[in-house]
Design a protein around this motif. Structure first.
Motif, PDB file in Angstrom:
ATOM      1  N   TYR A 265      15.790  52.753  54.732  1.00 40.75           N
ATOM      2  CA  TYR A 265      14.516  53.263  55.234  1.00 40.75           C
ATOM      3  C   TYR A 265      13.636  52.055  55.491  1.00 40.75           C
ATOM      4  CZ  TYR A 265      16.379  57.528  53.250  1.00 40.75           C
ATOM      5  OH  TYR A 265      17.187  58.585  52.963  1.00 40.75           O
ATOM      6  N   VAL A 266      12.970  52.059  56.627  1.00 41.76           N
ATOM      7  CA  VAL A 266      12.071  50.951  56.932  1.00 41.76           C
ATOM      8  C   VAL A 266      10.691  51.529  57.207  1.00 41.76           C
ATOM      9  CG1 VAL A 266      11.625  48.989  58.453  1.00 41.76           C
ATOM     10  CG2 VAL A 266      13.978  49.620  57.913  1.00 41.76           C
ATOM     11  N   GLY A 267       9.700  50.937  56.593  1.00 39.84           N
ATOM     12  CA  GLY A 267       8.343  51.424  56.831  1.00 39.84           C
ATOM     13  C   GLY A 267       7.318  50.489  56.223  1.00 39.84           C
ATOM     14  N   ASP A 297      -2.615  53.323  48.368  1.00 42.16           N
ATOM     15  CA  ASP A 297      -2.454  54.623  49.015  1.00 42.16           C
ATOM     16  C   ASP A 297      -3.062  54.579  50.416  1.00 42.16           C
ATOM     17  OD1 ASP A 297      -2.418  57.211  49.865  1.00 42.16           O
ATOM     18  OD2 ASP A 297      -3.450  58.048  48.109  1.00 42.16           O
ATOM     19  N   PRO A 298      -2.270  54.734  51.460  1.00 40.29           N
ATOM     20  CA  PRO A 298      -2.806  54.635  52.825  1.00 40.29           C
ATOM     21  C   PRO A 298      -3.713  55.802  53.190  1.00 40.29           C
ATOM     22  CG  PRO A 298      -0.529  55.336  52.900  1.00 40.29           C
ATOM     23  CD  PRO A 298      -0.836  55.049  51.453  1.00 40.29           C
ATOM     24  N   ARG A 299      -3.743  56.822  52.352  1.00 38.53           N
ATOM     25  CA  ARG A 299      -4.637  57.961  52.617  1.00 38.53           C
ATOM     26  C   ARG A 299      -6.012  57.762  51.973  1.00 38.53           C
ATOM     27  NH1 ARG A 299       0.390  59.732  51.831  1.00 38.53           N
ATOM     28  NH2 ARG A 299       1.355  61.019  53.439  1.00 38.53           N
ATOM     29  N   ASP A 300      -6.131  56.741  51.160  1.00 38.04           N
ATOM     30  CA  ASP A 300      -7.404  56.453  50.480  1.00 38.04           C
ATOM     31  C   ASP A 300      -8.364  55.808  51.473  1.00 38.04           C
ATOM     32  OD1 ASP A 300      -9.466  55.275  49.096  1.00 38.04           O
ATOM     33  OD2 ASP A 300      -8.209  54.726  47.361  1.00 38.04           O
ATOM     34  N   SER A 313      -4.424  47.328  62.093  1.00 38.07           N
ATOM     35  CA  SER A 313      -4.766  48.273  63.157  1.00 38.07           C
ATOM     36  C   SER A 313      -4.577  49.719  62.702  1.00 38.07           C
ATOM     37  CB  SER A 313      -3.883  48.024  64.378  1.00 38.07           C
ATOM     38  OG  SER A 313      -2.561  48.447  64.090  1.00 38.07           O
ATOM     39  N   ASP A 314      -5.197  50.608  63.450  1.00 30.23           N
ATOM     40  CA  ASP A 314      -5.042  52.037  63.160  1.00 30.23           C
ATOM     41  C   ASP A 314      -3.579  52.456  63.259  1.00 30.23           C
ATOM     42  OD1 ASP A 314      -7.677  52.214  62.741  1.00 30.23           O
ATOM     43  OD2 ASP A 314      -8.155  53.399  64.536  1.00 30.23           O
ATOM     44  N   GLN A 315      -2.881  51.847  64.198  1.00 29.29           N
ATOM     45  CA  GLN A 315      -1.467  52.223  64.358  1.00 29.29           C
ATOM     46  C   GLN A 315      -0.666  51.870  63.109  1.00 29.29           C
ATOM     47  OE1 GLN A 315       0.103  51.006  68.134  1.00 29.29           O
ATOM     48  NE2 GLN A 315      -1.875  51.153  69.095  1.00 29.29           N
ATOM     49  N   TRP A 316      -1.003  50.749  62.509  1.00 29.57           N
ATOM     50  CA  TRP A 316      -0.315  50.377  61.267  1.00 29.57           C
ATOM     51  C   TRP A 316      -0.718  51.324  60.139  1.00 29.57           C
ATOM     52  CZ3 TRP A 316       2.792  46.164  59.332  1.00 29.57           C
ATOM     53  CH2 TRP A 316       3.442  45.465  60.373  1.00 29.57           C
ATOM     54  N   LEU A 317      -1.955  51.717  60.146  1.00 25.92           N
ATOM     55  CA  LEU A 317      -2.388  52.640  59.089  1.00 25.92           C
ATOM     56  C   LEU A 317      -1.706  53.998  59.254  1.00 25.92           C
ATOM     57  CD1 LEU A 317      -6.159  51.720  58.738  1.00 25.92           C
ATOM     58  CD2 LEU A 317      -4.256  51.073  57.244  1.00 25.92           C
ATOM     59  N   ASP A 318      -1.544  54.436  60.499  1.00 21.94           N
ATOM     60  CA  ASP A 318      -0.793  55.680  60.748  1.00 21.94           C
ATOM     61  C   ASP A 318       0.643  55.529  60.252  1.00 21.94           C
ATOM     62  OD1 ASP A 318      -3.012  56.710  61.914  1.00 21.94           O
ATOM     63  OD2 ASP A 318      -2.324  56.449  63.988  1.00 21.94           O
ATOM     64  N   ALA A 319       1.214  54.367  60.565  1.00 22.83           N
ATOM     65  CA  ALA A 319       2.601  54.129  60.144  1.00 22.83           C
ATOM     66  C   ALA A 319       2.707  54.111  58.619  1.00 22.83           C
ATOM     67  CB  ALA A 319       3.117  52.826  60.731  1.00 22.83           C
ATOM     68  N   ALA A 320       1.689  53.595  57.987  1.00 22.14           N
ATOM     69  CA  ALA A 320       1.707  53.544  56.517  1.00 22.14           C
ATOM     70  C   ALA A 320       1.684  54.945  55.930  1.00 22.14           C
ATOM     71  CB  ALA A 320       0.518  52.737  56.011  1.00 22.14           C
ATOM     72  N   VAL A 321       0.968  55.857  56.599  1.00 21.00           N
ATOM     73  CA  VAL A 321       0.934  57.246  56.122  1.00 21.00           C
ATOM     74  C   VAL A 321       2.305  57.902  56.323  1.00 21.00           C
ATOM     75  CG1 VAL A 321      -0.074  59.527  56.540  1.00 21.00           C
ATOM     76  CG2 VAL A 321      -1.544  57.503  56.465  1.00 21.00           C
ATOM     77  N   ALA A 322       2.909  57.605  57.479  1.00 21.77           N
ATOM     78  CA  ALA A 322       4.213  58.221  57.786  1.00 21.77           C
ATOM     79  C   ALA A 322       5.363  57.468  57.135  1.00 21.77           C
ATOM     80  CB  ALA A 322       4.412  58.245  59.300  1.00 21.77           C
ATOM     81  N   SER A 323       5.043  56.450  56.361  1.00 24.03           N
ATOM     82  CA  SER A 323       6.095  55.545  55.868  1.00 24.03           C
ATOM     83  C   SER A 323       7.037  56.217  54.878  1.00 24.03           C
ATOM     84  CB  SER A 323       5.427  54.346  55.186  1.00 24.03           C
ATOM     85  OG  SER A 323       6.388  53.573  54.517  1.00 24.03           O
ATOM     86  N   PRO A 324       8.332  56.272  55.198  1.00 27.27           N
ATOM     87  CA  PRO A 324       9.295  56.814  54.229  1.00 27.27           C
ATOM     88  C   PRO A 324       9.370  55.911  53.000  1.00 27.27           C
ATOM     89  CG  PRO A 324      10.450  55.779  56.068  1.00 27.27           C
ATOM     90  CD  PRO A 324       9.004  55.784  56.417  1.00 27.27           C
ATOM     91  N   VAL A 325       9.048  54.650  53.204  1.00 23.25           N
ATOM     92  CA  VAL A 325       9.100  53.701  52.088  1.00 23.25           C
ATOM     93  C   VAL A 325       8.025  54.038  51.065  1.00 23.25           C
ATOM     94  CG1 VAL A 325       8.768  51.279  51.484  1.00 23.25           C
ATOM     95  CG2 VAL A 325      10.140  51.885  53.483  1.00 23.25           C
ATOM     96  N   ARG A 451      13.608  57.940  59.428  1.00 27.56           N
ATOM     97  CA  ARG A 451      14.039  56.997  58.387  1.00 27.56           C
ATOM     98  C   ARG A 451      13.434  55.613  58.610  1.00 27.56           C
ATOM     99  NH1 ARG A 451      19.034  58.867  60.101  1.00 27.56           N
ATOM    100  NH2 ARG A 451      19.712  56.751  60.620  1.00 27.56           N
ATOM    101  N   ASN A 452      13.174  55.338  59.862  1.00 26.15           N
ATOM    102  CA  ASN A 452      12.630  54.030  60.202  1.00 26.15           C
ATOM    103  C   ASN A 452      11.329  54.226  60.971  1.00 26.15           C
ATOM    104  OD1 ASN A 452      15.157  52.590  59.343  1.00 26.15           O
ATOM    105  ND2 ASN A 452      15.977  53.833  61.015  1.00 26.15           N
ATOM    106  N   VAL A 453      10.238  53.971  60.328  1.00 24.83           N
ATOM    107  CA  VAL A 453       8.950  54.103  61.015  1.00 24.83           C
ATOM    108  C   VAL A 453       8.406  52.695  61.209  1.00 24.83           C
ATOM    109  CG1 VAL A 453       6.639  55.104  60.917  1.00 24.83           C
ATOM    110  CG2 VAL A 453       8.591  56.366  59.971  1.00 24.83           C
ATOM    111  N   ILE A 454       8.701  52.171  62.387  1.00 27.87           N
ATOM    112  CA  ILE A 454       8.356  50.774  62.686  1.00 27.87           C
ATOM    113  C   ILE A 454       7.003  50.764  63.382  1.00 27.87           C
ATOM    114  CG2 ILE A 454       9.161  48.642  63.782  1.00 27.87           C
ATOM    115  CD1 ILE A 454      11.364  49.685  62.077  1.00 27.87           C
TER     116      ILE A 454
END
Lengths: 484, 1194
Positions: A265-267, A297-300, A313-325, A451-454
């Protein structure tokens, strides 16, 4: 709070089939060249076993990682004295025989041999010296599947009772894929006198600048995972680069891409860079928990605010929320750092594996009493073994993770067969139905992009207009006269 | 870490060096392809090309999804596949044509004397000295680079010479499993069939064909795609190491566990798969059958006798032969009052049903009132003129009335029936019976189910030699199995109860993943039947998540019908020369000479008129039309037909009668009776896509000696067959170097290449276009050229078209006009030939008259047009419009018309044909004409089937009628096949493929005698060997195998399971794989066994027996069971092999230690599902019952 983002990999050892496809995809793309033949930025080890380089976990010998010196962290191998003394000689560095002497074969002889009285063969020779090798003595996976178990598996430092592997009652084996951990507290970076190693701010990837590296090899010694290698051809250190050219362009790492066991899993993880050192100072048994606390916690909202301040960036923060990791490391607490006691705060995580039930071996092979889904107490792999690998010896952390896997299986079996489920078991394991569903999905039907949210990397900071205009993005590196 | 070592500034200026690795990762284009290796992966790969060079490959991840509840396929592809790019530019690559130096010299000399190449070839092979000068150098180096012109000229000249001198059936070819690159396979087979040559089978030869599948289901093999494992809730792995050998599929196993599926692994070693087990059972290797027999005992007792499960009862009544009647016959010789198991009762025995068409092939049940009835679906109704009764309805064929069949006669009369078990006392067990009146008097019958209960030792209160409980050591109790398996009885009972409970709770979602670890034993069919019984008893066949998932070599050519037509050139010539390889090489590599009478280790009851040696048995099988044999006769078939014409035979019928008379009188004989006669052996041997001399050659050293005449054979076995064989001519000195010319198309210098005479550089899988399918998934993949063929290499299709061209050129002189040829083909399954022989009658023994297609082989007379062979090779022939397989058929003339308009044409003799010069066109033809990729044709095929079955089926193709898959489509992404009656599974609506769902859901019969799943095999020979019912027989006794006679050292059972670092021998010489393993050939030993012989890890050892010698290194490990030596299949003898102290020669390869042993019960024919088809039926190349001596190389 200094909020940083890193792109991180999780390995589900319970799913690892030990196929080594990951190793080859990495080798094909990155280390298929002179000076790098013996390097396996990604390798897979059979456990119990000694791994690659042989017995890399033995820090009494290799002196990698950090130790707590009073209230401070210190590189195990380095005080002021030894640094100067070892400038031209790395006493703790693995020798080529600890890796292996890379070999090749004289394949051309098969078509080229003259007529003779016996059949021609392709003999082995060294890729380093070119000399004939009479007997190949080692390889990067020499103790695969308990090969030479009495010689190798028995030397596994995590294995307290060597007898375990000799008997069919208790024998076990598992696989351990390894890449560079791209640690939060990387010993390699700290050890470099040339400051050639650095951790990328935007994604946490640890690199060796090939233009700055002077080949001192402190990094090779300092890395307790032995994941920095010395290229004898270029005279520089090289290591896993987390496939940054792929990740930067939204592609998954080659090793994760090729993972046919679908264990990886990548995230993104967010962490507090200010909290790293304090976490690394904890006692062995508290390290995993302290390490988890560094992850944010990326939701904090406060975390997000601080992150944006740091340019995330916001895109990274979105990815952090969706992160399987994040889900596996922090939310479900099933993914654990490898040898946290090396105190580098490794950013690759492992889900420990279940195993078959034990048996008693008299005249016949008799399994221990067990249910349809075997309970923790009956499993073959000693909890202490896994704790030695993944929790600084803290068995409770391992038990917590394995109980979740077992409860999940029991729950899903009931659903599958439409039998009454036992909610107490889930609860006891720290799950509820929704959590079980999410975990189940991650382990099973989650596709490549789940599995991979890049996260996308924004490259427009790098003088894009000029680069776009230049023929070939970097082919014309130097103008006449040599100016950059 | 201090923060100053985090580099936030990612500008190009500050970190410009990072371009270094970015540049390495860049590429120019990506092409989708796959690997044409003999595995079942069928993985789609993206090949990355940079600067015109293949850089690396990564898996495709764009497989279409199932329905979302099942994990998808990405990323299929394993460590072997991802290593392939290494081969392209490695020094192992065959870059140019090579010829054996001495052969090239002889050729150059001969060409100076003879302008005509055929005469030149004759001058070489007809001069013993000249011939020996190159055959005696086979494998000894001395290759010389040649050119295409010379190479193809020699090949064409030798082929034409052979056809004229000995017959075209002396030109043979071997290529493994077609599915992974079916057009490349078709290249050679199409050439051979147009030529009149012989295509050698592979699936049975590899011992991957599970004969139990024909026995029980009348089906070669049909299995779940791996995604369907996910639907199972109880999985037992038995002789299958999924992560090692089904690497791309393994995730379905690990993922099913999270769905709560229990996983049991039966494996004698602690294997990779064992890691994923909930319960690991180290069952003694080769004795898995004992475990299953005892498990069935528990199921029958607890789920059938003590308690009835309605779901199970309904299942076995409808879908199995359990309710069918078996006649019992008095057997007073054996014991007073004893009865013996007889035949399945036939409708012909009763007045009311005797007039049914094929009444001898219609079986009977009894209804609850005891009346004998004849249900639909027996084989007789498959071939009767009256259509519509071949279905699984329990209706009486005579009057259409519903039947409520009795499963058992318990509570009525009984008889004591004799049961015999290997190594155990005879048992007389009471069996419930009924007496019924037949046209010729009263007889005693029972049901298959009642016999089964008694066979398994479940007494149901009946008296006789039944076990008293699980603790009683009698067949087939949990206690009894302990001594065979080593598994505790309590553990067995626990697993058995779980098996039964899961079957009940899940309504038949038990699955067995089974493979080579079981299928390669002499008695593999018995082990399989025992396992299949466990599935059947729990209603677990023909459902998703259920069944026998047999995975070894079982690749599936999904578009089978059009592919067969093209591959076997049936678009031009109806009638193919197809050979089962195990008996072919058993005879031609002279392994029969070293084999003793089989009755020593496989004993029939009386041996009633049964030959006692496998070679004699084979001769009988050939003359009775059970099995094929090439060459057919001790004369050139072309010459025979010329002679027939000269002697006045005006038409084909007259010619056939003439030939039958000659065979009867002995003027012409079957070549199988004298395989060592100089004219009766294969003369030209084509090898392509495979490693026929090494990885495939069971008895490799016998091949070296007799087939090749290579000087370094290390076989030392004694010729014990002398005086034992009756029908086979014994030559005092066995011939050596039987084959004149060995041609190998290859991209790598493997062992076969090394021992061949002419090596042709073949394009790799990244350099040509082809189609790829498998049964591990249901997609069609493309193989495609990422780069053009490197150096002088060419695709197989191009190479065989060049050879064809040369043959046609030479034919202008030598075979200028079309000639007649005769094919002696056995009685085929899925044709009326399968009901030809109600009883075994041998015309040679005067028991009947020789009648082609009835009591002896079919004699098909065909025409060979050598001058137009090349034209035909590259043109789609007119016969393509009528297609079918597995007894299904459909017309496609309209589709053919369309193809003529859409695709390039080739014209000759005033006619136009689809031009097959380009492989992509061949791919389009196959895809366009297959029901699996053309919905309209699927609809048509179902339409035809529903007439025979008498039930609506065409609706199964609804929703797919518009689907057409083309070559361009499969280059874009993998495309899923659609429902087709050629196959027994269903895939619509995102449903994973599971076999026999068509049968269970639509009541289409299995292609067996009863039309049902058959647990009782009533052929007299099966009863002779006490194998009518599922039973257990152990490993063969090493003392009777003549392999390690007189040896006192470390003697071990030699096992060759499929390995981790190769797909057979491919990749085993790949530097990537060698680096990740031990760098060459190795044998695994248990640590205690090794210590006893003074062997340490990684030492040079010598492993030998009477078959040959291997020199390799040891791997010592506690995970290997004591008593076994494991050599993973398959290494090459080309890499760093030392000389043997024993033989003084270079050590051999795994197959140096093996040899062929044929099981005669698999040679039967003309009797229902025991009827021949290519790769479907025949003895298999078993290799696990083998023993070796292991010692240090000193």
């Amino acid at each position: 709070m200094d909020v940083r983002a890193q792109i991180v990999m999780v390995f589900n050892l319970d799913k690892c089939i030990g196929c080594h496809t990951c190793s080859i995809s990495c080798k094909n793309i990155w280390t298929d060249r002179q000076g790098a033949e013996y390097m396996w930025w990604n390798n897979v080890e059979t456990k119990p076993g000694v791994g690659y380089p042989s017995q890399w976990e033995d820090q009494e010998r290799f002196k990698g990682g950090w130790v707590v010196d009073g209230k401070k962290l210190k590189l195990k191998a380095m005080g002021k004295g030894p640094t100067l003394a070892s400038m031209f000689f790395q006493p703790n560095m693995p020798r080529i025989e600890d890796y292996y002497e890379p070999f090749d074969f004289d394949y051309g002889n098969l078509a080229g041999a003259k007529e003779s009285k016996d059949q021609p063969v392709a003999e082995a020779f060294s890729q380093i010296s070119g000399k004939k090798i009479e007997e190949i003595q080692g390889g990067p996976n020499w103790d695969d599947d308990l090969s030479g178990s009495q010689v190798y598996a028995a030397k596994d430092l995590n294995l307290k009772d060597k007898k375990v592997i000799e008997s069919y009652d208790s024998m076990f084996m598992q696989y351990l894929p390894r890449i560079c951990n791209h640690c939060l507290n990387p010993a390699c970076v700290a050890s470099c006198p040339s400051r050639a190693l650095y951790k990328r701010g935007e994604d946490g990837i640890v690199l060796v600048d090939q233009e700055v590296c002077k080949g001192w090899r402190f990094c090779t010694s300092a890395c307790p995972y032995k994941k920095v290698y010395y290229n004898w051809n270029t005279g520089k250190a090289e290591k896993c680069i987390f496939c940054y050219p792929r990740v930067e362009t939204g592609q998954c790492n080659a090793c994760a891409h090729s993972c046919v066991g679908r264990i990886r899993y990548v995230g993104v993880l967010l962490y507090d860079a200010d909290a790293v050192e304090a976490a690394a100072l904890k006692g062995d048994a508290e390290l995993v928990e302290a390490h988890r606390d560094v992850i944010l916690d990326p939701r904090d909202p406060e975390v997000c605010r601080m992150a944006r301040e740091n340019g995330i960036s916001d895109q990274w923060l979105d990815a952090a929320v969706a992160s399987p990791v994040y889900a596996l490391v922090k939310e479900f607490r099933v993914a654990l750092p490898l040898h946290p006691e090396f105190r580098t705060l490794p950013m690759a995580y492992y889900i420990p594996s279940l195993s078959p039930v034990l048996s008693t071996w008299g005249d016949t092979h008799k399994l221990l009493e067990h249910g349809m889904i075997p309970a923790l107490e009956t499993l073959r792999v000693p909890i202490g073994y896994l704790a030695s690998l993944l929790s600084g010896g803290n068995e409770g952390i391992i038990e917590e993770a394995l109980k979740k896997l077992i409860a999940l299986r029991v729950q899903m079996r009931a659903e599958n067969l439409r039998l009454p489920a036992d909610p107490a078991l889930l609860k006891e394991a720290g799950l509820d139905e929704a959590a079980a569903k999410k975990l189940y999905r991650l382990f099973t039907v989650a596709g490549y992009n789940e599995r991979n949210v890049i996260p996308p990397q924004q490259r427009e900071e790098q003088d894009p207009e000029r680069r776009k205009q230049e023929a070939g993005f970097g082919i014309l590196k130097k103008t006449r006269g040599g100016a950059k | 870490m201090s923060h100053d070592r985090i580099k936030d500034d990612c500008s190009a200026h500050n970190r410009q060096w990072e371009e270094l690795y970015r540049n390495r990762a860049q590429y120019d284009k990506v092409v989708r392809s796959t690997h044409g290796v003999n595995c079942t992966g069928g993985c789609s790969w993206m090949v990355h090309v940079k600067d015109g060079i293949v850089g690396w490959e990564l898996q495709a991840n764009d497989y279409p999804q199932f329905d979302g509840t099942i994990p998808n396929h990405e990323p299929r592809g394993c460590t072997r596949g991802i290593s392939f790019s290494w081969y392209l530019y490695s020094p192992l690559r065959v870059k140019h044509p090579y010829l054996r130096g001495a052969l090239l010299d002889r050729w150059t000399e001969a060409k100076k004397l003879f302008a005509d190449p055929v005469e030149a070839w004759a001058s070489i092979v007809e001069n013993p000295e000249s011939r020996a000068s190159y055959t005696g150098q086979r494998g000894m180096g001395g290759f010389r680079r040649g050119d295409w012109e010379t190479a193809t000229e020699i090949i064409a000249a030798s082929s034409i010479y052979t056809a004229k001198k000995h017959g075209p059936d002396r030109v043979v070819g071997f290529s493994p499993i077609p599915a992974m690159s079916m057009i490349s396979y078709a290249a050679g087979s199409r050439f051979l069939q147009l030529f009149g040559g012989v295509a050698l089978s592979f699936y049975d030869w590899y011992c991957d064909l599970p004969p139990a599948s024909p026995q029980v289901w009348g089906e070669q093999t049909d299995v779940n795609e791996s995604a369907d494992w996910y639907n199972a809730s109880y999985i037992v792995l038995c002789g299958s190491n999924v992560p090692m050998t089904r690497t791309p599929d393994a995730h379905y196993l690990t993922e099913a566990r999270y769905r709560g599926t229990k996983v049991v692994v039966m494996s004698p070693d602690y294997s990779m798969a064992s890691k994923f087990a909930d319960a690991w059972l180290p069952v003694e290797q080769g004795h898995d059958g004992a475990f299953w027999m005892a498990l069935n005992h528990v199921i029958l007792k607890e789920f059938y006798a003590e308690r009835q499960v309605p779901f199970f009862e309904e299942y076995v009544t409808r879908y199995t032969d359990f309710p069918f009647l078996v006649e019992l016959t008095p057997d007073v010789d054996k014991a007073p009052g004893a009865w013996r198991q007889g035949e399945l009762l036939r409708a012909a025995r009763f007045e009311r049903s005797a007039s049914l068409e094929h009444a001898e092939w219609c079986l009977c049940v009894a209804d609850k009132s005891g009346e004998v009835r004849v249900p639909n679906g027996s084989l007789g109704s498959r071939w009767s003129k009256q259509e519509g009764n071949w279905n699984l309805d329990m209706k009486d064929v005579v009057d259409g009335a519903e039947i409520d069949p009795a499963l058992t006669f318990l509570g009525q009369e009984t008889r004591k029936v004799l049961f015999r078990f290997e190594g155990e006392k005879d048992a007389l067990r009471e069996v419930p019976v009924r007496r019924v009146a037949t046209a010729d008097g009263e007889i005693v019958v029972t049901t298959v189910f009642d016999l089964l209960m008694a066979q398994f030792g479940v007494s149901r209160g009946l008296s006789g030699d039944y076990p008293h409980g699980y603790d009683s050591d009698l067949p087939f109790t949990p206690k009894w199995q302990e001594k065979h398996t080593g598994i505790d009885a309590e553990t067995l009972v626990k697993i058995a109860r779980e098996w039964g409970e899961n079957g009940e709770q899940s309504r038949g979602r038990n699955m067995i993943i089974i493979g080579a670890g079981v299928n390669h034993w002499y008695h593999n069919d018995l082990i399989y039947r025992a396992a299949i019984t466990a599935l059947i008893l729990t209603g677990s066949v023909g459902r998703n998540g259920a069944g026998l998932a047999h995975y070894v070599g079982q690749e599936k050519v999904a578009p089978l019908s059009p592919w067969t037509s093209i591959a076997m050139a049936q678009d031009w010539v109806k009638g193919s020369r197809l050979q089962n390889t195990p008996t072919f090489w058993y005879m031609h590599s002279d392994q029969w000479r070293y084999d003793r009478n089989f009755v020593d280790y496989f004993k029939p009851e009386t041996g009633d008129k049964m030959p006692m040696h496998a070679a004699d048995f084979n001769a009988k099988a050939v003359r009775l039309g059970w099995l094929p044999f090439a060459p057919h006769f001790n004369a050139n078939p072309l010459e025979l037909l010329k002679q027939a014409k000269a002697e006045g035979c005006g038409d084909d019928d007259a010619t056939r009668s003439w030939l039958v008379d000659r065979l009867k009188s002995g003027k012409t004989r079957f070549a199988v009776e004298d395989p060592d006669a100089p004219g009766n052996s294969p003369k030209v041997w084509f090898i392509w896509r495979g490693n026929a001399i090494s990885a495939s050659a069971k008895g490799h050293e016998f091949f070296l000696k007799h087939v090749l005449g290579a000087p370094n054979s290390s076989a030392t076995a004694k010729e014990v067959a002398k005086g034992q064989v009756q029908d086979i001519v014994w030559h005092e000195k066995a011939p050596e170097a039987k084959v004149d010319l060995v041609v190998d198309l290859n991209f790598r210098m493997d062992t076969s290449t090394l021992y061949s005479d002419i090596v042709l550089p073949a394009a790799t899988w990244y350099e040509k276009s082809d189609l790829n399918t498998t049964d591990m998934h249901s997609f069609v993949n493309c193989m495609d050229a990422a780069v053009p063929p490197s150096w002088e290499s060419k695709s197989d299709w191009k190479i065989f078209s060049m050879i064809a061209k040369k043959v046609s050129e030479l034919a202008a002189t030598h075979l200028p006009t079309p000639v007649k040829d005769v094919i002696a083909a056995p009685l085929l399954h899925d044709t009326p030939g399968e009901i030809a022989q109600r009883t075994v009658q041998d015309w040679k023994l005067g028991e009947c008259e020789p009648v082609p297609g009835k009591t002896m082989p079919n004699l098909a007379i065909v025409e060979r047009d050598y001058v137009n062979l090349y034209n035909r090779f590259l043109s789609l022939g007119p016969g393509i419009g009528h297609l079918g397989s597995h007894g299904n058929y459909y017309d496609a003339d309209d589709e053919h018309e369309k193809l003529l308009r859409e695709l390039p044409n080739r014209s000759w003799n005033g006619k136009s044909f689809v031009d097959l010069a380009d492989e992509k066109v061949v791919a389009d033809v196959i895809l366009s004409l297959a029901p699996e990729t053309n919905g309209e044709l699927a609809h048509r095929a179902y339409r035809n089937l529903e007439k025979r079955v008498g039930k609506p089926l065409a609706q199964i193709a609804d929703g797919a009628r518009e689907i057409r898959v083309k070559w361009e489509d499969v280059t874009q992404k993998p495309r899923r096949v659609i429902n087709s009656p050629i196959w027994s599974g269903l895939v619509n609506g995102g449903r994973p493929y599971s076999p026999f769902t068509l049968n269970v859901e639509h009541l289409v019969p299995w292609r067996t005698l009863s039309g049902r799943q058959s647990l009782y095999l009533d052929h007299p020979y099966y009863r002779e060997f006490h194998e009518g019912l599922p039973t257990f027989k152990g490993k063969l006794n090493p003392a009777l195998l003549d392999e390690t006679e007189g040896e006192t050292g470390l003697v071990l059972n030699f096992l060759t399971p499929h390995g981790k670092w190769g797909i057979h021998s491919t990749y085993s010489d790949n530097l990537r794989m060698l680096t990740l393993s031990r760098g060459g050939q190795a044998v695994w030993l248990n640590h205690l066994d090794a210590a006893g012989a003074g062997i340490e890890d990684n030492e040079q050892i010598e492993v030998y027996n009477a078959n040959g010698v291997v020199v390799c290194r040891s791997i010592v490990s506690s995970r290997i069971p004591r008593g076994a030596a494991v050599m993973y299949h398959a290494p090459e003898r080309t890499l760093n092999i030392k000389k043997s102290k024993k033989s003084g020669k270079r050590g051999g390869v795994h197959n140096s230690l093996s040899r062929i042993r044929l099981k005669p019960t698999l040679m039967l024919g003309g009797y229902a599902q025991f009827s021949y088809y290519f790769n479907y039926w025949g003895p298999t190349g078993v290799n696990r019952d083998s023993y070796v001596v292991v010692r240090k190389l000193k």
